[in-house]
Design an enzyme around this catalytic site. Structure first.
Site, PDB file in Angstrom:
ATOM      1  N   SER A   1       0.867  -1.186   0.000  1.00 13.33           N
ATOM      2  CA  SER A   1       0.000   0.000   0.000  1.00 13.33           C
ATOM      3  C   SER A   1       0.901   1.233   0.000  1.00 13.33           C
ATOM      4  CB  SER A   1      -0.866   0.020   1.267  1.00 13.33           C
ATOM      5  OG  SER A   1      -1.289   1.343   1.520  1.00 13.33           O
TER       6      SER A   1
ATOM      7  N   HIS B   1      -1.442  -1.440  -4.095  1.00 11.43           N
ATOM      8  CA  HIS B   1      -2.688  -1.099  -3.405  1.00 11.43           C
ATOM      9  C   HIS B   1      -2.758   0.406  -3.193  1.00 11.43           C
ATOM     10  CE1 HIS B   1      -6.044  -2.201  -0.689  1.00 11.43           C
ATOM     11  NE2 HIS B   1      -5.615  -1.232   0.087  1.00 11.43           N
TER      12      HIS B   1
ATOM     13  N   ASP C   1      -4.816   3.369  -1.503  1.00  5.72           N
ATOM     14  CA  ASP C   1      -5.838   3.681  -0.490  1.00  5.72           C
ATOM     15  C   ASP C   1      -6.400   5.071  -0.717  1.00  5.72           C
ATOM     16  OD1 ASP C   1      -3.850   1.841   1.752  1.00  5.72           O
ATOM     17  OD2 ASP C   1      -5.933   1.399   1.223  1.00  5.72           O
TER      18      ASP C   1
ATOM     19  N   MET D   1      -8.922   7.934   0.296  1.00  6.43           N
ATOM     20  CA  MET D   1      -9.691   8.330   1.477  1.00  6.43           C
ATOM     21  C   MET D   1     -10.266   9.734   1.281  1.00  6.43           C
ATOM     22  SD  MET D   1      -6.988   7.064   4.364  1.00  6.43           S
ATOM     23  CE  MET D   1      -6.411   5.381   4.373  1.00  6.43           C
TER      24      MET D   1
ATOM     25  N   HIS E   1      -8.610   0.791  -3.437  1.00  5.09           N
ATOM     26  CA  HIS E   1      -9.473   0.578  -2.255  1.00  5.09           C
ATOM     27  C   HIS E   1     -10.144   1.905  -1.936  1.00  5.09           C
ATOM     28  CE1 HIS E   1      -9.385  -0.297   2.381  1.00  5.09           C
ATOM     29  NE2 HIS E   1     -10.613  -0.190   1.913  1.00  5.09           N
TER      30      HIS E   1
ATOM     31  N   MET F   1     -12.163   4.206   0.145  1.00  4.66           N
ATOM     32  CA  MET F   1     -12.708   4.477   1.471  1.00  4.66           C
ATOM     33  C   MET F   1     -13.405   5.840   1.389  1.00  4.66           C
ATOM     34  SD  MET F   1      -9.501   3.077   3.678  1.00  4.66           S
ATOM     35  CE  MET F   1      -8.399   3.111   2.270  1.00  4.66           C
TER      36      MET F   1
ATOM     37  N   MET G   1     -10.797  -6.172   6.197  1.00  2.00           N
ATOM     38  CA  MET G   1     -10.000  -5.169   6.925  1.00  2.00           C
ATOM     39  C   MET G   1      -9.553  -5.770   8.253  1.00  2.00           C
ATOM     40  SD  MET G   1      -9.680  -2.651   4.976  1.00  2.00           S
ATOM     41  CE  MET G   1      -8.809  -1.605   6.136  1.00  2.00           C
TER      42      MET G   1
ATOM     43  N   PHE H   1      -5.905   4.661   8.428  1.00  2.00           N
ATOM     44  CA  PHE H   1      -4.487   4.962   8.653  1.00  2.00           C
ATOM     45  C   PHE H   1      -3.610   3.720   8.478  1.00  2.00           C
ATOM     46  CE2 PHE H   1      -5.137   9.225  10.143  1.00  2.00           C
ATOM     47  CZ  PHE H   1      -6.434   9.199  10.644  1.00  2.00           C
TER      48      PHE H   1
HETATM   49  C1  DX5 Z   1      -5.942   1.502   6.036  1.00  2.00           C
HETATM   50  C2  DX5 Z   1      -5.556   1.018   4.653  1.00  2.00           C
HETATM   51  C3  DX5 Z   1      -4.512  -0.067   4.656  1.00  2.00           C
HETATM   52  C4  DX5 Z   1      -3.258   0.350   5.339  1.00  2.00           C
HETATM   53  C5  DX5 Z   1      -2.256  -0.762   5.272  1.00  2.00           C
HETATM   54  O1  DX5 Z   1      -7.147   2.230   5.923  1.00  2.00           O
HETATM   55  O2  DX5 Z   1      -6.675   0.468   4.004  1.00  2.00           O
HETATM   56  O3  DX5 Z   1      -4.199  -0.418   3.297  1.00  2.00           O
HETATM   57  O4  DX5 Z   1      -2.749   1.478   4.683  1.00  2.00           O
HETATM   58  O5  DX5 Z   1      -1.099  -0.243   5.824  1.00  2.00           O
HETATM   59  P1  DX5 Z   1      -0.346  -0.988   7.015  1.00  2.00           P
HETATM   60  O6  DX5 Z   1       0.198  -2.243   6.356  1.00  2.00           O
HETATM   61  O7  DX5 Z   1       0.688  -0.001   7.416  1.00  2.00           O
HETATM   62  O8  DX5 Z   1      -1.370  -1.284   8.080  1.00  2.00           O
HETATM   63 ZN    ZN Z   2      -6.349  -0.442   1.925  1.00  2.00          ZN
END
Ligand code: DX5
Ligand code: ZN
Length: 210
Positions: free
Chosen positions: A6, A29, A31, A33, A62, A64, A132, A138
């Site tokens: 990620s 990946h 993320d 947000m 992903h 969010m 999850m 985060f």
């Molecule tokens: C959290 C994200 C995850 C996170 C994974 O909301 O969806 O992808 O960034 O990062 P680590 O591996 O640092 O938990």
């Molecule tokens: Zn994620």
């Protein structure tokens, strides 16, 4: 088991080199947000398109965000392999159909407190279920071992109902829990801070794949 770093925890002032340091991964990946669905803002479709140009890895987006239907067309322009939406967001069913109509593999994801019951009716439709293992929002949080019960249940359901979605896990995965994650039946492990906090990321990815 595939590894999907990620980029959330990467050094965005140095993103091209950061991406070059994880070439041996299987997917990337992203993320996304919106600061509303989760109490954090990350990056949008423009950055996602720039990332697409700077990597050969397939993108695993992903979302969010509270209203994924509003964003899917925009993010489809980054040519991702997957776009995954939260069952807790608005119009998740419509979002999944929109992703499929755009010829992109559709994923559904659920927060730690959401039961598998909530996504059961969509399992026939999706290519990916993202479990999850932290509260979304985060990187760098502690892994929640209870998420592996969901992984085992999904694996059983997939067999019983003859579905073919992949199972992905996301949050707090590292070198000390990777074996439990693999043994539970995870197909793709999302790993952010554990990889990006290391100097030699290629070696880290190689060790994680062992
Ligand atoms: C959290 C994200 C995850 C996170 C994974 O909301 O969806 O992808 O960034 O990062 P680590 O591996 O640092 O938990
Ligand atoms: Zn994620």
């Amino acid at each position: 088991m595939k590894i999907a770093p990620s980029v959330l925890t990467a050094d965005f002032a140095n993103l091209e080199n950061e991406l070059a340091s994880i070439k041996s991964a299987d997917l990337l990946h992203l993320d996304i947000m919106d600061g509303h669905f989760v109490p954090n803002i990350s990056f949008g479709s423009h950055v996602s398109k720039c990332i697409k140009k700077a990597t050969k890895l397939p993108l695993d987006i992903h979302l969010m965000v509270t209203n994924p239907v509003e964003w899917i067309k925009d993010f489809s322009k980054a040519n991702p392999e997957y776009i995954t939406v939260h069952i807790e967001s608005n119009d998740a069913h419509q979002a999944l159909h929109l992703i499929k109509e755009l010829g992109i593999k559709a994923g559904i994801t659920l927060k730690p407190d959401t039961e598998i019951e909530a996504i059961k009716e969509y399992l026939y439709l999706v290519d990916l279920v993202l479990v999850m293992s932290v509260e979304p929002g985060f990187g760098g949080q502690a892994f929640m071992p209870s998420s592996l019960d969901k992984v085992r249940k999904l694996k059983e359901l997939r067999k019983q109902m003859n579905f073919n979605f992949l199972i992905e896990i996301d949050g707090g995965v590292n070198g000390s829990n990777i074996d439990q994650v693999r043994d539970a039946g995870v197909d793709i492990a999302v790993i952010g801070s554990y990889i990006f906090n290391q100097e030699n990321r290629e070696k880290t990815i190689k060790d994680l794949k062992k």
